[in-house]
Design a protein around this motif. Sequence first.
Motif, short mmCIF file in Angstrom:
data_model
loop_
_atom_site.label_atom_id
_atom_site.label_comp_id
_atom_site.label_asym_id
_atom_site.label_seq_id
_atom_site.Cartn_x
_atom_site.Cartn_y
_atom_site.Cartn_z
N LEU A 8 0.83 -1.21 0.00
CA LEU A 8 0.00 0.00 0.00
C LEU A 8 0.87 1.27 0.00
O LEU A 8 0.56 2.23 -0.69
N GLN A 9 1.95 1.24 0.77
CA GLN A 9 2.85 2.39 0.80
C GLN A 9 3.53 2.57 -0.55
O GLN A 9 3.74 3.71 -1.00
N SER A 10 3.85 1.48 -1.20
CA SER A 10 4.49 1.54 -2.51
C SER A 10 3.56 2.16 -3.55
O SER A 10 3.98 2.99 -4.37
N VAL A 11 2.30 1.76 -3.50
CA VAL A 11 1.31 2.34 -4.42
C VAL A 11 1.15 3.83 -4.15
O VAL A 11 1.08 4.65 -5.08
N LYS A 12 1.08 4.19 -2.87
CA LYS A 12 0.95 5.60 -2.48
C LYS A 12 2.13 6.42 -2.97
O LYS A 12 1.96 7.53 -3.52
N ASP A 13 3.33 5.89 -2.80
CA ASP A 13 4.53 6.60 -3.26
C ASP A 13 4.57 6.70 -4.78
O ASP A 13 4.97 7.73 -5.32
N PHE A 14 4.15 5.64 -5.45
CA PHE A 14 4.17 5.63 -6.91
C PHE A 14 3.24 6.69 -7.50
O PHE A 14 3.53 7.27 -8.54
#
Length: 259
Positions: A8-14
């Motif tokens: 989820l954090q990766s998607v948010k950062d992306f």
Amino acid sequence: MNEKEILLQSVKDFLTLKMLKYALLPFIMSLIIMYIIFFVIAGIGVEQLGTLNIESSQTTIQNGIPHTETLQAELEGSSIIKFLMSYTLTSWLATFLIYAVGGFLTIYLSIFVAIIIIGFLTPFVLKELQKRDYMDIEMIGYSNIFSSIFLALKWGAIMIFLFFLFIPLYFIPLLNIIALNMPLYYFFHKMLTFDISSNICTKEEAKQIAFFNKNNLRIKTLLLYLISLVPFAIFFGAIFFVIYLGHTYFLEVRKIRAS
């Protein structure tokens, strides 16, 4: 973080503006390169059909003496293409073979090209992640341009060797799917994990992470590779792959340095 939180954090950062800008560059460059490669491959296929030698012989007996007549003909230019295209079945088969092979190679080459391109952007993506979430972790790194080129060539040579080694398996249904993808996955895994670890860790930390988390890393890179097989996914997803694995490495480094 557990895996769900990392994802989820990766998607948010992306989805941040800066990361999307980074994602746009490999997309444009890869698309241009693969567009050229696709039509070059397809063009070579058509060119190979551009010339066809035809030879036939007929033997007749006259007054008890055999006579053999040989006929040689050559179809050049677009003659063979016109011949094939004049029949519905041969037209479909010729078109399918040319563009299926071209499309197949294009997907595989797109992964290879994207990996190379993303290698130049990885340091910038990881520095942005550090600023956002990991200010307590110093990015030390352990590689240089010469070692990077050497390892890329080494892994590329092994990948090519594996392609030839697995040739007997290409004719076995289902097993051929694994055999065709294994060499490129090997290169994908090696390059992606090296690009990220060599920017964040020391060499010893990278070895420690690779040893204690080898199965976890392989599962992640395998899933990312499978996503890459979806047409155009690698163009958009390359930056996301770096972000996702970047979080994994930052968290592992934090654990090591805190112990």
